[in-house]
Design a protein around this motif. Structure first.
Motif: not given
Length: 69
Positions: A41-54
């Motif tokens: 699981f690539d957690e860092d990329t997921m958090w970055d993508d959610i942050s950008d989406w917000l």
């Protein structure tokens, strides 16, 4: 999944801050299964993508948020 306790950066504009959501449903495209690489699981990329989406969705940067399942 929900983003909650979003710390919007509105440069002190309380009216704008009050108009922004403090909790939002995160689209299913951000599920953990979409961030598996080589069985991990690539957690860092997921958090970055959610942050950008917000930021992209609501037009404001933020200083963090929490995720709830």
């Amino acid at each position: 999944m929900k983003a909650k306790n979003i710390k919007w950066d509105t440069d002190g504009d309380h009216e704008v801050f009050d108009s922004l959501p403090q909790e939002v449903e995160i689209p299913s495209r951000f599920s953990e299964k979409n961030y598996m690489e080589g069985g991990e699981f690539d957690e860092d990329t997921m958090w970055d993508d959610i942050s950008d989406w917000l930021s992209d969705t609501y037009g404001f940067c933020h200083g963090g948020f929490e995720v709830e399942d």
